[in-house]
Design an enzyme around this catalytic site. Structure first.
Site, short mmCIF file in Angstrom:
data_model
loop_
_atom_site.label_atom_id
_atom_site.label_comp_id
_atom_site.label_asym_id
_atom_site.label_seq_id
_atom_site.Cartn_x
_atom_site.Cartn_y
_atom_site.Cartn_z
N HIS A 58 0.83 -1.21 0.00
CA HIS A 58 0.00 0.00 0.00
C HIS A 58 0.87 1.26 0.00
O HIS A 58 1.70 1.43 0.88
CB HIS A 58 -0.90 -0.02 1.24
CG HIS A 58 -1.92 1.04 1.29
ND1 HIS A 58 -2.15 1.79 2.41
CD2 HIS A 58 -2.81 1.49 0.35
CE1 HIS A 58 -3.14 2.64 2.20
NE2 HIS A 58 -3.55 2.49 0.95
N GLU A 92 1.03 -0.27 -4.90
CA GLU A 92 -0.05 0.66 -5.23
C GLU A 92 0.40 2.09 -5.02
O GLU A 92 1.14 2.37 -4.07
CB GLU A 92 -1.27 0.34 -4.35
CG GLU A 92 -2.49 1.21 -4.58
CD GLU A 92 -2.63 2.35 -3.57
OE1 GLU A 92 -3.58 3.14 -3.71
OE2 GLU A 92 -1.79 2.46 -2.65
N ASP A 140 -0.82 6.55 -5.75
CA ASP A 140 -1.91 7.52 -5.96
C ASP A 140 -1.39 8.65 -6.84
O ASP A 140 -0.23 9.07 -6.69
CB ASP A 140 -2.37 8.10 -4.63
CG ASP A 140 -2.67 7.03 -3.60
OD1 ASP A 140 -3.78 6.48 -3.66
OD2 ASP A 140 -1.81 6.74 -2.76
N HIS A 161 -0.65 11.04 -2.15
CA HIS A 161 -2.00 10.60 -1.80
C HIS A 161 -2.99 11.75 -1.67
O HIS A 161 -4.07 11.72 -2.26
CB HIS A 161 -1.97 9.81 -0.49
CG HIS A 161 -3.33 9.33 -0.07
ND1 HIS A 161 -4.19 10.08 0.72
CD2 HIS A 161 -3.99 8.17 -0.33
CE1 HIS A 161 -5.30 9.41 0.91
NE2 HIS A 161 -5.21 8.25 0.28
N GLU A 167 -4.05 4.64 -8.47
CA GLU A 167 -5.33 5.20 -8.05
C GLU A 167 -5.45 6.64 -8.53
O GLU A 167 -4.61 7.49 -8.25
CB GLU A 167 -5.49 5.17 -6.53
CG GLU A 167 -6.83 5.75 -6.10
CD GLU A 167 -7.10 5.68 -4.61
OE1 GLU A 167 -8.04 6.37 -4.16
OE2 GLU A 167 -6.38 4.95 -3.90
#
Length: 233
Positions: free
Chosen positions: A8, A35, A37, A50, A103
Site C-alpha cells: 500500500h 499501489e 496515488d 495521496h 489510483e
C-alpha cells in the site's frame, strides 16, 4: 484467480508513503503488486502523492495542483525523499518486474476527469500497460479507462456496507474487472459471487495477522497492506 500481496502506497508502514524508497522496499518484499496515488501538478504532470494537499506528507503547504513539478520536487516528502512522478514510479516498479495499481485521486469530478484524461495520454502505447491496474473511488474514472483501453485491468474502490449483489452491480456498471474494498465490507458471499462473475476482489488495509489471515482464508485476491514482507500466502 491467484492471491497476491499488495504494498500500500509502496510500503507506507516502512518508509515515507508514495516515495521511491517506499516503492523500492515494497518491490523487494514478497508483494507481487504495489499501489500508488496520482494527482496533477500545476504544469499538468502526473505526480505520485495521496492527498490533494501537501500539508500532511511533505514540508509544503497548499494544493498539489498549485505547484509546478519543479516546485514540488524541492519539497521533502519524508526523510529526505521527494515527490516522484508517475513515470519514475513505473520505471522503478517495472525494473523489479512487479505490477502497479494506480489510483486516480481528486476532490471533484472536474479535477478527477482532468487527471484521468492525462493518465489516458500516458497509457497510450505504454509498453507496460499489461502490468497496470487502474482504480478509483470515482467509478466513472475507472470506466473511462476501460472504455479507452479495454485491455487494461480496472477496479472500483468502495468503503460501503452494501448487500453483496449490489457491490457486484456497481463493479459491473463501471465495466470494471474487480474492486478494492475496505475489508470490513467483504463477506464469503461476496467472494463467491465475484468468483462466479470472474471479478477480482482486493481487500484493504490488512496490517494485523488476524485480519490478514481472515481475508486470506476467505480467498480474496489482493491482500493490501502497509507492511509487505510481514505476511505470507
Amino acid at each position: 484467480m491467484n492471491q497476491y500481496i499488495v504494498g500500500h502506497r509502496g510500503a507506507m508502514g516502512l518508509a515515507p508513503e508514495n516515495t521511491l524508497k517506499a516503492f523500492k522496499i515494497g518491490c523487494e518484499s514478497n508483494a507481487a503488486v504495489v499501489e500508488c496515488d496520482i494527482h496533477l501538478s500545476k504544469d499538468k504532470k502526473l505526480v505520485v502523492i495521496h492527498d490533494n494537499t501537501l500539508d500532511r506528507t511533505t514540508n509544503g503547504k497548499g494544493w498539489v495542483r498549485d505547484y509546478t513539478l519543479e516546485e514540488l520536487k524541492k519539497l521533502d516528502a519524508g526523510k529526505g525523499e521527494t515527490i516522484p512522478t508517475l513515470d519514475e514510479v513505473v520505471s522503478l516498479v517495472m525494473n523489479y518486474n512487479k505490477k502497479l495499481i494506480i489510483e486516480i485521486k481528486g476532490e471533484s469530478w472536474e479535477v478527477v476527469k482532468e487527471t484521468a484524461d492525462h493518465l489516458l495520454g500516458y497509457l497510450k502505447d505504454n509498453e507496460h500497460s499489461n502490468k497496470f491496474i487502474i482504480h478509483s473511488f470515482w467509478h466513472e474514472a475507472a470506466k473511462l479507462v476501460k472504455e479507452k483501453y479495454p485491455q487494461i485491468k480496472t477496479s472500483v474502490i468502495m468503503m460501503l456496507g452494501l448487500p453483496p449483489q449490489k457491490i457486484i452491480d456497481l463493479i459491473e456498471s463501471a465495466n470494471a474487472d474487480g474492486a478494492a474494498i475496505a475489508y470490513d465490507y467483504i463477506s464469503p458471499e461476496l467472494v463467491k459471487l465475484a468468483r462466479e462473475k470472474d471479478l477480482f476482489l482486493d481487500a484493504w488495509v490488512l496490517d494485523y495477522e488476524t485480519t490478514f489471515n481472515r481475508l486470506k482464508n476467505m480467498r480474496v485476491n489482493g491482500l493490501i497492506t502497509n507492511y509487505p514482507g510481514k505476511f505470507s500466502l
